[in-house]
Write a protein that holds these residues in place. Structure first.
Motif, short mmCIF file in Angstrom:
data_model
loop_
_atom_site.label_atom_id
_atom_site.label_comp_id
_atom_site.label_asym_id
_atom_site.label_seq_id
_atom_site.Cartn_x
_atom_site.Cartn_y
_atom_site.Cartn_z
N CYS A 83 35.18 47.74 14.11
CA CYS A 83 36.58 47.29 14.08
C CYS A 83 36.84 46.53 12.79
O CYS A 83 36.00 45.71 12.37
N HIS A 84 37.98 46.78 12.18
CA HIS A 84 38.34 46.03 10.98
C HIS A 84 39.85 45.91 10.83
O HIS A 84 40.61 46.74 11.33
N GLY A 85 40.24 44.85 10.13
CA GLY A 85 41.65 44.65 9.82
C GLY A 85 42.11 45.62 8.75
O GLY A 85 41.31 46.22 8.03
N LYS A 86 43.42 45.79 8.66
CA LYS A 86 44.04 46.62 7.62
C LYS A 86 44.90 45.71 6.74
O LYS A 86 45.83 45.07 7.24
N SER A 87 44.55 45.67 5.47
CA SER A 87 45.33 44.91 4.48
C SER A 87 45.31 45.70 3.19
O SER A 87 44.92 46.87 3.19
N ASP A 88 45.68 45.08 2.10
CA ASP A 88 45.63 45.75 0.80
C ASP A 88 44.26 45.65 0.15
O ASP A 88 44.05 46.18 -0.93
N ASP A 89 43.30 44.98 0.80
CA ASP A 89 41.97 44.80 0.25
C ASP A 89 40.95 45.52 1.13
O ASP A 89 40.43 44.96 2.10
N HIS A 90 40.66 46.78 0.80
CA HIS A 90 39.80 47.61 1.63
C HIS A 90 38.36 47.08 1.70
O HIS A 90 37.73 47.17 2.75
N LEU A 91 37.86 46.52 0.61
CA LEU A 91 36.51 45.97 0.63
C LEU A 91 36.44 44.79 1.60
O LEU A 91 35.54 44.72 2.44
#
Length: 113
Positions: A83-91
């Motif tokens: 599971c991961h968040g979605k933002s403008d910073d994929h790393l």
């Protein structure tokens, strides 16, 4: 630490599977889409992107994720879920803003450099 508006706009849950557990993973993802209205992506029969195993992606809003997460915890069986968040910073999304249900798997993060 000051509180600011989150840059996380949504979440991905990647359900990992082996050939022997592919149908269980597909069924789990279809059921999640039905129950929570999340978007189910294609099930990839080989590793794609940073993922080291075949997987199926669930894409959801923060509100949907709050309901989806406890359900995944209780219904994933032996499947591994990243599971991961979605933002403008994929790393950052795939490292600091991520967690595992089940055993953590290696990720190929070179694509984010």
């Amino acid at each position: 630490m000051s509180v600011t508006q989150s840059t996380i706009t949504g979440f991905h849950a990647h359900v990992y599977f082996e050939p022997s557990s592919a149908e269980a993973a597909h069924s789990l993802c279809r059921r999640a889409a039905e129950l929570f209205g999340v978007d189910m992506g294609r099930a990839h029969s080989r590793p794609v992107g940073p993922h080291s195993m075949p997987s199926c992606q669930l894409d959801c809003s923060p509100e949907q994720f709050g309901k989806l997460l406890p359900w995944l915890m209780e219904n994933r069986g032996d499947l591994i879920v990243f599971c991961h968040g979605k933002s403008d910073d994929h790393l950052l999304d795939h490292t600091r803003n991520a967690f595992w249900l089940g055993e953590a798997q290696p990720l190929n993060l070179t694509m984010f450099n």
